[in-house]
Enzyme design. Structure first.
Site, PDB file in Angstrom:
ATOM      1  N   TYR A 301     -71.343 -46.260 -96.529  1.00  0.00           N
ATOM      2  CA  TYR A 301     -71.497 -46.402 -97.971  1.00  0.00           C
ATOM      3  C   TYR A 301     -71.955 -45.103 -98.617  1.00  0.00           C
ATOM      4  O   TYR A 301     -72.679 -44.313 -98.010  1.00  0.00           O
ATOM      5  CB  TYR A 301     -72.528 -47.490 -98.274  1.00  0.00           C
ATOM      6  CG  TYR A 301     -72.143 -48.860 -97.763  1.00  0.00           C
ATOM      7  CD1 TYR A 301     -70.821 -49.182 -97.484  1.00  0.00           C
ATOM      8  CD2 TYR A 301     -73.110 -49.838 -97.555  1.00  0.00           C
ATOM      9  CE1 TYR A 301     -70.475 -50.430 -97.020  1.00  0.00           C
ATOM     10  CE2 TYR A 301     -72.768 -51.096 -97.096  1.00  0.00           C
ATOM     11  CZ  TYR A 301     -71.444 -51.387 -96.821  1.00  0.00           C
ATOM     12  OH  TYR A 301     -71.100 -52.626 -96.363  1.00  0.00           O
ATOM     13  N   GLU A 378     -89.895 -68.530-101.486  1.00  0.00           N
ATOM     14  CA  GLU A 378     -88.902 -69.113-102.390  1.00  0.00           C
ATOM     15  C   GLU A 378     -89.401 -69.223-103.823  1.00  0.00           C
ATOM     16  O   GLU A 378     -88.588 -69.384-104.742  1.00  0.00           O
ATOM     17  CB  GLU A 378     -88.459 -70.478-101.867  1.00  0.00           C
ATOM     18  CG  GLU A 378     -87.641 -70.400-100.586  1.00  0.00           C
ATOM     19  CD  GLU A 378     -87.207 -71.762-100.086  1.00  0.00           C
ATOM     20  OE1 GLU A 378     -86.070 -71.873 -99.587  1.00  0.00           O
ATOM     21  OE2 GLU A 378     -88.008 -72.722-100.196  1.00  0.00           O
TER      22      GLU A 378
END
Length: 399
Positions: A301, A378
């Site tokens: 990348y 979460e």
């Protein structure tokens, strides 16, 4: 303190966001072809009002386009979808049910946050002057999925975006903290593979052979020295040889030895110089030991470069949504790599980290992304949903 209305709305969606995240976590898929993941995303988006959904030609991508009440530019939001090839050892009740595959980088969270952001934005279409492109991307973990989606036309499906944002959860950043910086945010990556060839023989008589193991070992040391002597400390680079193998037993000098490693840079100029110097060092160090070397440099990348205006926008948004201390200055880039770089090479935008260190754990000691034991808090999902939706609403506010 009363939460920001957008964060409150994202919190109302939290059960749905968590449910999608856990469903994806149980059934991770790797690479560019993610049929089960794609189906889950399509099902989640099916009842979002006003969202036009399409799938990719070359990979299991999903693209949603939401058109606002008034004409205007296009903004892109990305969530990557693929998992990593490692077994999960977290003990979570929703741990991976797929042997040797785990969502160890939080991409399941990214998908869930983007899907819920689509719901928030759909409910606020009258506040949008323009279009939002939702880019659900496979193949981020080394498979060039963003480039594949660009080739499939994601940047042209609703007009070229004027800005773009991707969030990436991090288990080693304090929960709810946003880390982002202008300029180079993450490094380029190239893979180095070297085969050193000598002449095999008996280990008791190295003078009668040409030992590729010694040459390979010298090459590793020479590469480390080269970085400090040829690369400016003000534009840093990393060369790490992480894989070395040779031979079959203790008393045989083998004919070949093999090296594999990674190259990381923060500018394309230094990347070009480093590739040239690495090749030179490998070839000539082998030659100094009477051996030869075959050097393969596999391009990875490019450098992930953030746009200063978008960075300032994201920081201001984070402080507004999450609190004044939620976006402290980020001094240094990260030497990891991200294929969102392909998008940022064409669209002004930003990659930002969203802290998700598990509760009760010092972020400095938390299991990191890509660990078989990584756990993400979460509770931060609602923050990510609000940030993604808030960015699009701010960029497309009627002027």
């Amino acid at each position: 303190m009363t939460p920001h209305p957008l964060l409150a709305a994202a919190t109302e969606l939290q059960p749905r966001t968590v449910a999608l995240r856990r469903a994806l976590h149980r059934h991770p898929e790797q690479g560019l072809l993610l049929p089960r993941t794609q189906a889950a995303v399509l099902a989640e988006l099916a009842d979002v009002p006003g969202l036009e959904v399409s799938t990719g030609r070359s990979c299991s991508s999903v693209v949603g386009v939401l058109t606002g009440a008034r004409p205007g530019p296009t903004v892109l939001l990305r969530g990557d979808m693929d998992a990593l090839p490692l077994p999960e050892d977290t003990g979570l009740p929703f741990a991976s049910e797929v042997a040797g595959s785990m969502h160890a980088c939080g991409h399941d969270a990214h998908v869930a946050m983007l899907a819920s952001a689509a719901r928030l934005l759909s409910a606020r279409r009258d506040e949008l002057a323009g279009r939002v492109v939702l880019m659900f991307q496979p193949g981020e973990e080394g498979h060039h999925g963003a480039r594949t989606m660009i080739d499939d036309g994601v940047l042209d499906i609703a007009g070229r975006p004027v800005s773009a944002l991707a969030l990436h959860v991090s288990a080693t950043v304090a929960c709810g903290q946003v880390q982002v910086r202008p300029g180079p945010m993450m490094a380029s990556t190239d893979t180095l593979r070297v085969t050193v060839t000598g002449r095999g023989g008996h280990a008791s008589a190295p003078d009668q052979a040409l030992d590729p193991v010694s040459a390979a070992a010298a090459t590793i040391g020479a590469l480390a020295t080269m970085v400090g002597r040829r690369i400016s400390v003000f534009d840093p680079a990393v060369v790490t040889v992480a894989h070395l193998w040779a031979g079959t037993t203790h008393n045989i000098i083998p004919e070949t030895a093999h090296l594999e490693g990674t190259l990381r840079c923060l500018s394309e100029d230094t990347r070009a110089l480093l590739r040239e110097e690495v090749r030179r060092v490998c070839l000539h160090t082998a030659a100094a030991h009477g051996c030869t070397a075959e050097v393969v440099l596999e391009p990875g990348y490019p450098v992930t470069v953030n746009d200063p205006r978008v960075v300032a926008t994201v920081q201001a948004l984070a402080r507004s949504l999450l609190g004044a201390g939620s976006a402290p200055p980020m001094e240094n880039p990260v030497m990891g790599a991200e294929d969102f770089a392909y998008v940022l090479a064409q669209v002004p935008g930003a990659m930002a980290f969203l802290g998700a260190s598990p509760p009760g754990v010092d972020p400095a000691h938390a299991a990191a992304n890509h660990s078989n034991r990584v756990v993400f808090d979460e509770d931060v999902l609602a923050s990510g949903v609000a940030l993604l939706a808030g960015f699009a609403l701010g960029e497309l506010a009627p002027r």
